[in-house]
Write a protein that holds these residues in place. Structure first.
Motif, mmCIF file in Angstrom:
data_model
loop_
_atom_site.group_PDB
_atom_site.id
_atom_site.type_symbol
_atom_site.label_atom_id
_atom_site.label_comp_id
_atom_site.label_asym_id
_atom_site.label_seq_id
_atom_site.Cartn_x
_atom_site.Cartn_y
_atom_site.Cartn_z
ATOM 1 N N ALA A 48 18.241 3.974 26.576
ATOM 2 C CA ALA A 48 17.456 5.093 26.041
ATOM 3 C C ALA A 48 15.967 4.833 26.254
ATOM 4 C CB ALA A 48 17.759 5.306 24.563
ATOM 5 N N LYS A 49 15.526 3.596 26.001
ATOM 6 C CA LYS A 49 14.108 3.241 26.199
ATOM 7 C C LYS A 49 13.726 3.327 27.667
ATOM 8 C CE LYS A 49 13.668 0.263 22.186
ATOM 9 N NZ LYS A 49 13.478 -1.107 21.698
ATOM 10 N N LEU B 178 23.618 4.295 19.730
ATOM 11 C CA LEU B 178 24.564 3.231 20.086
ATOM 12 C C LEU B 178 23.779 1.940 20.350
ATOM 13 C CD1 LEU B 178 26.669 5.355 22.579
ATOM 14 C CD2 LEU B 178 27.453 4.543 20.343
ATOM 15 N N PRO B 179 23.894 0.950 19.475
ATOM 16 C CA PRO B 179 23.094 -0.268 19.630
ATOM 17 C C PRO B 179 23.135 -0.885 21.030
ATOM 18 C CG PRO B 179 24.197 -0.306 17.517
ATOM 19 C CD PRO B 179 24.719 0.904 18.262
ATOM 20 N N ARG B 180 24.292 -0.893 21.680
ATOM 21 C CA ARG B 180 24.407 -1.486 23.024
ATOM 22 C C ARG B 180 23.664 -0.685 24.091
ATOM 23 N NH1 ARG B 180 30.751 -2.630 23.767
ATOM 24 N NH2 ARG B 180 30.193 -1.949 25.850
ATOM 25 N N TYR B 181 23.310 0.559 23.795
ATOM 26 C CA TYR B 181 22.680 1.428 24.790
ATOM 27 C C TYR B 181 21.224 1.780 24.464
ATOM 28 C CZ TYR B 181 27.045 1.923 27.259
ATOM 29 O OH TYR B 181 28.163 1.661 27.992
ATOM 30 N N ARG C 197 34.740 4.939 21.466
ATOM 31 C CA ARG C 197 35.339 3.652 21.087
ATOM 32 C C ARG C 197 34.289 2.732 20.475
ATOM 33 N NH1 ARG C 197 38.088 4.589 25.773
ATOM 34 N NH2 ARG C 197 36.721 3.299 27.031
ATOM 35 N N ILE C 198 33.123 2.683 21.092
ATOM 36 C CA ILE C 198 32.046 1.839 20.568
ATOM 37 C C ILE C 198 31.648 2.297 19.170
ATOM 38 C CG2 ILE C 198 29.617 1.196 20.841
ATOM 39 C CD1 ILE C 198 30.092 1.393 23.903
ATOM 40 N N SER C 199 31.447 3.595 19.007
ATOM 41 C CA SER C 199 31.003 4.098 17.701
ATOM 42 C C SER C 199 32.084 3.916 16.640
ATOM 43 C CB SER C 199 30.544 5.557 17.788
ATOM 44 O OG SER C 199 31.568 6.402 18.229
ATOM 45 N N GLY D 228 21.200 17.923 28.234
ATOM 46 C CA GLY D 228 20.839 17.196 29.443
ATOM 47 C C GLY D 228 20.406 15.767 29.153
ATOM 48 N N VAL D 229 19.417 15.293 29.889
ATOM 49 C CA VAL D 229 18.934 13.921 29.741
ATOM 50 C C VAL D 229 18.433 13.647 28.325
ATOM 51 C CG1 VAL D 229 17.198 12.251 30.536
ATOM 52 C CG2 VAL D 229 18.513 13.573 32.207
ATOM 53 N N PRO D 230 17.685 14.559 27.686
ATOM 54 C CA PRO D 230 17.296 14.298 26.294
ATOM 55 C C PRO D 230 18.502 14.065 25.378
ATOM 56 C CG PRO D 230 15.947 16.052 27.183
ATOM 57 C CD PRO D 230 17.031 15.775 28.200
ATOM 58 N N ALA D 231 19.614 14.749 25.640
ATOM 59 C CA ALA D 231 20.831 14.543 24.846
ATOM 60 C C ALA D 231 21.379 13.137 25.057
ATOM 61 C CB ALA D 231 21.888 15.584 25.216
ATOM 62 N N PHE D 232 21.390 12.678 26.300
ATOM 63 C CA PHE D 232 21.850 11.315 26.562
ATOM 64 C C PHE D 232 20.959 10.300 25.855
ATOM 65 C CE2 PHE D 232 24.228 13.176 30.103
ATOM 66 C CZ PHE D 232 25.414 12.471 30.005
ATOM 67 N N ILE D 233 19.661 10.523 25.877
ATOM 68 C CA ILE D 233 18.734 9.597 25.218
ATOM 69 C C ILE D 233 19.026 9.522 23.723
ATOM 70 C CG2 ILE D 233 16.311 9.226 24.588
ATOM 71 C CD1 ILE D 233 15.607 10.313 27.433
ATOM 72 N N VAL D 234 19.220 10.671 23.081
ATOM 73 C CA VAL D 234 19.546 10.681 21.649
ATOM 74 C C VAL D 234 20.872 9.957 21.400
ATOM 75 C CG1 VAL D 234 20.118 12.170 19.678
ATOM 76 C CG2 VAL D 234 18.176 12.730 21.159
ATOM 77 N N LEU D 235 21.867 10.207 22.232
ATOM 78 C CA LEU D 235 23.165 9.540 22.098
ATOM 79 C C LEU D 235 23.004 8.033 22.265
ATOM 80 C CD1 LEU D 235 26.242 9.337 21.912
ATOM 81 C CD2 LEU D 235 26.346 10.053 24.316
ATOM 82 N N TRP D 236 22.326 7.607 23.320
ATOM 83 C CA TRP D 236 22.153 6.179 23.564
ATOM 84 C C TRP D 236 21.358 5.500 22.451
ATOM 85 C CZ3 TRP D 236 20.552 7.477 29.211
ATOM 86 C CH2 TRP D 236 21.700 7.729 29.977
ATOM 87 N N GLN D 237 20.403 6.213 21.855
ATOM 88 C CA GLN D 237 19.643 5.637 20.739
ATOM 89 C C GLN D 237 20.548 5.361 19.540
ATOM 90 O OE1 GLN D 237 16.660 8.692 20.306
ATOM 91 N NE2 GLN D 237 15.156 7.556 21.506
#
Length: 127
Positions: free
Chosen positions: A87-88, A80-83, A24-26, A69-78
């Protein structure tokens, strides 16, 4: 911004709730993210990931590289501006180790067990 592909289990209520939120955000921000359901055999061929491996953890493809895994979440969050702040935060060494341990040893295995039970129930003959 290059396209980011996300492979997730739409049959998992926890997974789909979280990914639907990101979708929804994207969509609202017209971000180049594509969400692929691992339950589609064509999708798995496109990703080159087995159904079992795909169901065990989140996968993200960015610039031709697949993260899980976690690296995938970090890439996804990077993406998405709100997230980006998350990621950082999760990328910090101590937080990263803790997040990876929790995801790999607790969360992902629990979700995968639920997935296996769903599949076994669906395959069981009706009484």
């Amino acid at each position: 911004m290059s396209k980011t592909d996300i492979l997730y289990n739409a049959a998992c209520s926890v997974c789909s709730r979280e990914i639907d939120h990101y979708a929804r955000i994207s969509a609202d921000q017209a971000l180049p993210l594509q969400y692929d359901d691992l339950n589609d055999p064509e999708t798995l061929r496109y990703w080159g990931v087995s159904a079992e491996d795909a169901a065990k953890r989140l996968h993200v493809r960015k610039d031709g590289q697949i993260y899980s895994g976690v690296p995938a979440f970090i890439v996804l969050w990077q993406a998405l501006p709100r997230y980006r702040w998350l990621a950082k935060l999760v990328s910090l060494p101590g937080v990263y180790r803790c997040a990876t341990w929790v995801y790999d040893r607790v969360l992902a295995p629990a979700l995968y067990r639920r997935h296996q039970k769903r599949i076994a129930k669906a395959a069981a003959p009706a009484e």
